[in-house]
Design a protein around this motif. Structure first.
Motif, PDB file in Angstrom:
ATOM      1  N   GLU A 291       1.942 -37.936-100.468  1.00  0.00           N
ATOM      2  CA  GLU A 291       2.518 -36.709-101.033  1.00  0.00           C
ATOM      3  C   GLU A 291       1.623 -35.510-100.722  1.00  0.00           C
ATOM      4  O   GLU A 291       2.113 -34.422-100.426  1.00  0.00           O
ATOM      5  CB  GLU A 291       2.649 -36.848-102.558  1.00  0.00           C
ATOM      6  N   LYS A 292       0.314 -35.742-100.797  1.00  0.00           N
ATOM      7  CA  LYS A 292      -0.639 -34.654-100.526  1.00  0.00           C
ATOM      8  C   LYS A 292      -0.482 -34.175 -99.074  1.00  0.00           C
ATOM      9  O   LYS A 292      -0.492 -32.974 -98.786  1.00  0.00           O
ATOM     10  CB  LYS A 292      -2.061 -35.171-100.787  1.00  0.00           C
ATOM     11  N   ASP A 293      -0.321 -35.132 -98.169  1.00  0.00           N
ATOM     12  CA  ASP A 293      -0.124 -34.766 -96.765  1.00  0.00           C
ATOM     13  C   ASP A 293       1.172 -33.991 -96.581  1.00  0.00           C
ATOM     14  O   ASP A 293       1.205 -32.966 -95.893  1.00  0.00           O
ATOM     15  CB  ASP A 293      -0.106 -36.030 -95.889  1.00  0.00           C
ATOM     16  N   LYS A 294       2.227 -34.495 -97.215  1.00  0.00           N
ATOM     17  CA  LYS A 294       3.539 -33.845 -97.116  1.00  0.00           C
ATOM     18  C   LYS A 294       3.440 -32.385 -97.579  1.00  0.00           C
ATOM     19  O   LYS A 294       3.907 -31.469 -96.897  1.00  0.00           O
ATOM     20  CB  LYS A 294       4.506 -34.654 -97.990  1.00  0.00           C
ATOM     21  N   LYS A 295       2.796 -32.178 -98.706  1.00  0.00           N
ATOM     22  CA  LYS A 295       2.650 -30.806 -99.237  1.00  0.00           C
ATOM     23  C   LYS A 295       1.777 -29.960 -98.310  1.00  0.00           C
ATOM     24  O   LYS A 295       2.045 -28.786 -98.082  1.00  0.00           O
ATOM     25  CB  LYS A 295       2.037 -30.842-100.641  1.00  0.00           C
ATOM     26  N   GLY A 296       0.705 -30.572 -97.808  1.00  0.00           N
ATOM     27  CA  GLY A 296      -0.211 -29.857 -96.913  1.00  0.00           C
ATOM     28  C   GLY A 296       0.476 -29.432 -95.622  1.00  0.00           C
ATOM     29  O   GLY A 296       0.194 -28.358 -95.075  1.00  0.00           O
ATOM     30  N   LEU A 297       1.386 -30.274 -95.135  1.00  0.00           N
ATOM     31  CA  LEU A 297       2.115 -29.942 -93.900  1.00  0.00           C
ATOM     32  C   LEU A 297       3.039 -28.753 -94.140  1.00  0.00           C
ATOM     33  O   LEU A 297       3.108 -27.829 -93.325  1.00  0.00           O
ATOM     34  CB  LEU A 297       2.923 -31.161 -93.420  1.00  0.00           C
ATOM     35  N   LEU A 298       3.737 -28.745 -95.285  1.00  0.00           N
ATOM     36  CA  LEU A 298       4.627 -27.616 -95.579  1.00  0.00           C
ATOM     37  C   LEU A 298       3.813 -26.325 -95.724  1.00  0.00           C
ATOM     38  O   LEU A 298       4.201 -25.274 -95.207  1.00  0.00           O
ATOM     39  CB  LEU A 298       5.449 -27.897 -96.852  1.00  0.00           C
ATOM     40  N   LYS A 299       2.674 -26.451 -96.374  1.00  0.00           N
ATOM     41  CA  LYS A 299       1.825 -25.261 -96.563  1.00  0.00           C
ATOM     42  C   LYS A 299       1.398 -24.696 -95.195  1.00  0.00           C
ATOM     43  O   LYS A 299       1.475 -23.493 -94.942  1.00  0.00           O
ATOM     44  CB  LYS A 299       0.594 -25.661 -97.392  1.00  0.00           C
ATOM     45  N   ALA A 300       0.998 -25.605 -94.312  1.00  0.00           N
ATOM     46  CA  ALA A 300       0.534 -25.161 -92.986  1.00  0.00           C
ATOM     47  C   ALA A 300       1.684 -24.610 -92.149  1.00  0.00           C
ATOM     48  O   ALA A 300       1.489 -23.711 -91.322  1.00  0.00           O
ATOM     49  CB  ALA A 300      -0.145 -26.325 -92.266  1.00  0.00           C
ATOM     50  N   LEU A 301       2.880 -25.125 -92.380  1.00  0.00           N
ATOM     51  CA  LEU A 301       4.056 -24.577 -91.682  1.00  0.00           C
ATOM     52  C   LEU A 301       4.298 -23.147 -92.156  1.00  0.00           C
ATOM     53  O   LEU A 301       4.540 -22.239 -91.366  1.00  0.00           O
ATOM     54  CB  LEU A 301       5.283 -25.458 -91.972  1.00  0.00           C
ATOM     55  N   LEU A 302       4.201 -22.957 -93.477  1.00  0.00           N
ATOM     56  CA  LEU A 302       4.481 -21.635 -94.050  1.00  0.00           C
ATOM     57  C   LEU A 302       3.424 -20.607 -93.673  1.00  0.00           C
ATOM     58  O   LEU A 302       3.734 -19.426 -93.501  1.00  0.00           O
ATOM     59  CB  LEU A 302       4.593 -21.742 -95.574  1.00  0.00           C
ATOM     60  N   ASP A 303       2.167 -21.054 -93.533  1.00  0.00           N
ATOM     61  CA  ASP A 303       1.128 -20.054 -93.215  1.00  0.00           C
ATOM     62  C   ASP A 303       0.814 -20.009 -91.711  1.00  0.00           C
ATOM     63  O   ASP A 303      -0.170 -19.409 -91.289  1.00  0.00           O
ATOM     64  CB  ASP A 303      -0.127 -20.255 -94.083  1.00  0.00           C
ATOM     65  N   ASP A 304       1.657 -20.653 -90.918  1.00  0.00           N
ATOM     66  CA  ASP A 304       1.649 -20.527 -89.451  1.00  0.00           C
ATOM     67  C   ASP A 304       0.537 -21.282 -88.727  1.00  0.00           C
ATOM     68  O   ASP A 304       0.338 -21.080 -87.528  1.00  0.00           O
ATOM     69  CB  ASP A 304       1.643 -19.057 -89.001  1.00  0.00           C
ATOM     70  N   ARG A 305      -0.166 -22.177 -89.428  1.00  0.00           N
ATOM     71  CA  ARG A 305      -1.037 -23.078 -88.662  1.00  0.00           C
ATOM     72  C   ARG A 305      -0.169 -24.066 -87.878  1.00  0.00           C
ATOM     73  O   ARG A 305      -0.515 -24.494 -86.794  1.00  0.00           O
ATOM     74  CB  ARG A 305      -1.998 -23.823 -89.608  1.00  0.00           C
ATOM     75  N   ILE A 306       0.973 -24.436 -88.446  1.00  0.00           N
ATOM     76  CA  ILE A 306       1.954 -25.255 -87.715  1.00  0.00           C
ATOM     77  C   ILE A 306       3.024 -24.310 -87.173  1.00  0.00           C
ATOM     78  O   ILE A 306       3.555 -23.475 -87.901  1.00  0.00           O
ATOM     79  CB  ILE A 306       2.574 -26.334 -88.625  1.00  0.00           C
ATOM     80  N   ASP A 307       3.327 -24.462 -85.873  1.00  0.00           N
ATOM     81  CA  ASP A 307       4.159 -23.469 -85.197  1.00  0.00           C
ATOM     82  C   ASP A 307       5.648 -23.779 -85.194  1.00  0.00           C
ATOM     83  O   ASP A 307       6.466 -22.869 -85.247  1.00  0.00           O
ATOM     84  CB  ASP A 307       3.677 -23.331 -83.741  1.00  0.00           C
ATOM     85  N   ILE A 308       5.993 -25.062 -85.057  1.00  0.00           N
ATOM     86  CA  ILE A 308       7.425 -25.388 -84.928  1.00  0.00           C
ATOM     87  C   ILE A 308       7.791 -26.647 -85.728  1.00  0.00           C
ATOM     88  O   ILE A 308       6.927 -27.441 -86.095  1.00  0.00           O
ATOM     89  CB  ILE A 308       7.856 -25.585 -83.444  1.00  0.00           C
ATOM     90  N   VAL A 309       9.104 -26.795 -85.936  1.00  0.00           N
ATOM     91  CA  VAL A 309       9.658 -28.003 -86.569  1.00  0.00           C
ATOM     92  C   VAL A 309      10.473 -28.749 -85.506  1.00  0.00           C
ATOM     93  O   VAL A 309      11.272 -28.133 -84.791  1.00  0.00           O
ATOM     94  CB  VAL A 309      10.571 -27.627 -87.759  1.00  0.00           C
ATOM     95  N   THR A 310      10.244 -30.049 -85.404  1.00  0.00           N
ATOM     96  CA  THR A 310      11.017 -30.879 -84.471  1.00  0.00           C
ATOM     97  C   THR A 310      11.574 -32.073 -85.264  1.00  0.00           C
ATOM     98  O   THR A 310      11.354 -32.180 -86.473  1.00  0.00           O
ATOM     99  CB  THR A 310      10.119 -31.432 -83.354  1.00  0.00           C
ATOM    100  N   THR A 311      12.258 -32.988 -84.551  1.00  0.00           N
ATOM    101  CA  THR A 311      12.706 -34.206 -85.246  1.00  0.00           C
ATOM    102  C   THR A 311      12.061 -35.478 -84.727  1.00  0.00           C
ATOM    103  O   THR A 311      12.046 -36.473 -85.428  1.00  0.00           O
ATOM    104  CB  THR A 311      14.231 -34.406 -85.122  1.00  0.00           C
ATOM    105  N   ASP A 312      11.603 -35.491 -83.453  1.00  0.00           N
ATOM    106  CA  ASP A 312      11.179 -36.760 -82.861  1.00  0.00           C
ATOM    107  C   ASP A 312      12.311 -37.786 -83.012  1.00  0.00           C
ATOM    108  O   ASP A 312      12.061 -38.986 -83.217  1.00  0.00           O
ATOM    109  CB  ASP A 312       9.879 -37.234 -83.542  1.00  0.00           C
ATOM    110  N   HIS A 313      13.549 -37.285 -82.950  1.00  0.00           N
ATOM    111  CA  HIS A 313      14.731 -38.156 -83.094  1.00  0.00           C
ATOM    112  C   HIS A 313      14.563 -39.407 -82.234  1.00  0.00           C
ATOM    113  O   HIS A 313      14.456 -39.312 -81.016  1.00  0.00           O
ATOM    114  CB  HIS A 313      15.963 -37.357 -82.646  1.00  0.00           C
TER     115      HIS A 313
END
Ligand SMILES: NC(=O)N[C@@H](CC(=O)O)C(=O)O
Length: 452
Positions: A291-313
């Protein structure tokens, strides 16, 4: 002359703003954004109370063709994509034969030109065996190259696990280098520990301990260090740990970054709490973590450390998934539902619509230097999706379009629905109906060389 379409009175989500206006499309492109169009010879769609997004560019999918078409093919998976608002995709090289030469890469472009309902791009795989071949190509003309090692073999000199070959590639490659970042040696050590204890049937709950934070972090750290040394253009695929998010910068615009990263929707949606309910259906590489990782990923997405969202479908048959731990395939189909997932976060007040458009549409185009797509701008390709933000439906076997016919999201109720998707101005998806007569186009690159 092709028919024009006027979408009237729609909320356009684009470049940090939402504007209610009309949009005229024709000849495959966006002709005019604004009121006062002449409606002669024009098909009109009423967009009142609906939202218009640039078509999503899903920059990491596995559509399985050629070679693995028992679980998906470019037609079936691009159809699922378009129904979910995805109008362009970038497919990975772990098809058969593996995409390790230009001939094989070009063959995939040829298949897609005949079968894909969405626009398409393909990455060239690189490993120790074809490394010299790849660095002798004009790599600036490629959408990108990606390490294929983890996909195909666990033993041997995997590119992203072999610093010498990484050094050579990073020093010489002119395109973006996308890597799957897990240190296989650490994973194998962990596997041995759990195998000793449980045999073949390790409880899936240990997947994140096997494909551990340490395996991810050390691989990402090493890749970034090597990329910085050579000023290479590195993109780290599907981040899964909060720890890794701190390796990335948000103090410069995406266009100026040499090191970029992404999160896949399932790593934002699921956590280790879900293994008990869903078992190996949510076995992915890298693993769903805490859960901590999940929250940390969303935080980094929102503050632009993470640049894009994909699916790895990554469709697999249910039979391939429902096996003991070591035999169960990693990956699951998700391309049809990525926008729904992100819009569910919007409904929960966790992300804005503008940010969703940035991370799923604008930034993938910028990151991969894709020409004239990803934004709602006059003159750009008319890749567009209309979304109803108040439409409740539940994912079930009856509405899953991926060829494998199942989803880890079955039973999930979404509150939003994609109603229309336009690909190059063609209304390919309209409320459950497809127009399959016109195929997507190959993604082309802007003039910018990808290497700074
Ligand atoms: N992501 C996955 O869990 N699976 C991918 C391959 C991969 O990326 O490891 C697949 O092709 O099935």
């Amino acid at each position: 002359m092709t028919e024009k379409t006027l979408i009237k009175n729609i909320s356009i989500v684009n470049e940090g703003q939402i504007i209610v206006t009309d949009i005229l499309i024709g000849n495959g492109v966006i002709l005019k954004i604004g009121r006062n169009h002449d409606a002669l010879d024009t098909k009109v769609i009423d967009g009142t109370d609906k939202y218009l997004f640039p078509g999503i560019i899903d920059a990491q999918v596995h559509f399985r063709e050629p070679g693995l078409t028992h679980k998906g093919n470019i037609y079936s998976e691009s159809r699922a994509a378009v129904a979910g608002g995805v109008t362009s995709f970038i497919d990975m090289p772990n098809t058969f034969p593996n995409v390790l030469t230009m001939d094989i890469l070009n063959e995939k472009y040829q298949i897609a030109s005949e079968k894909s309902l969405a626009n398409y791009g393909f990455l060239l795989g690189v490993n120790d065996d074809n490394l010299d071949y790849v660095i002798n190509l004009d790599t600036s003309k490629l959408l990108g190259v990606t390490d294929d090692g983890l996909y195909f073999t666990k033993k041997g000199n995997l590119l992203a696990d072999n610093p010498e070959t990484m050094e050579k590639l990073f020093a010489n490659c002119k395109s973006i280098i996308a890597i799957h970042s897990e240190k296989e040696q650490i994973v194998e050590e962990n596997e041995n520990v759990y195998r000793e204890k449980y045999g073949d049937d390790v409880p899936i709950a240990f997947h994140p301990q096997i494909r551990s934070e340490k395996a991810c972090y050390e691989a990402s750290k090493r890749a970034i260090d090597i990329a910085n040394k050579h000023k290479a253009r590195l993109h780290i695929l599907h981040l899964t740990t909060e720890a890794e998010t701190h390796l990335f910068r948000n103090d410069i615009p995406l266009k100026e970054k040499n090191i970029t990263t992404e999160v896949s929707v399932h790593h934002l949606w699921f956590s280790d709490q879900d293994y008990q309910r869903l078992g190996t259906l949510i076995k992915w590489n890298p693993a769903i973590k805490t859960e901590k990782d999940k929250k940390g990923l969303l935080k980094a997405l929102l503050d632009d450390r993470i640049d894009i969202v994909t699916t790895d479908h990554a469709p697999h048959t249910l039979e391939e998934k429902q096996k003991p731990y070591f035999q169960s395939m990693s990956g699951a189909p998700i391309v049809q539902h990525s926008l729904n997932i992100m819009l569910e976060f919007y409904k929960q007040g966790l992300i804005s619509l503008e940010k969703i458009a940035e991370k799923m549409c604008h930034n993938p185009a910028t990151l991969y230097s894709i020409e004239n797509r990803g934004f709602i701008r006059e003159g750009y390709f008319a890749d567009l999706s209309i979304v109803d933000l108040d439409s409740v439906w539940t994912v079930s076997k009856e509405n899953i379009l991926s060829k494998c016919g199942w989803s880890p999201l079955e039973g999930t109720t979404f509150q939003t629905k994609v109603t229309h998707s336009f690909v190059n101005g063609n209304l390919v998806y309209n409320n459950g109906q497809f127009n399959e007569s016109i195929k997507g186009k190959a993604l082309t690159l802007t003039n910018n060389t990808q290497r700074k």
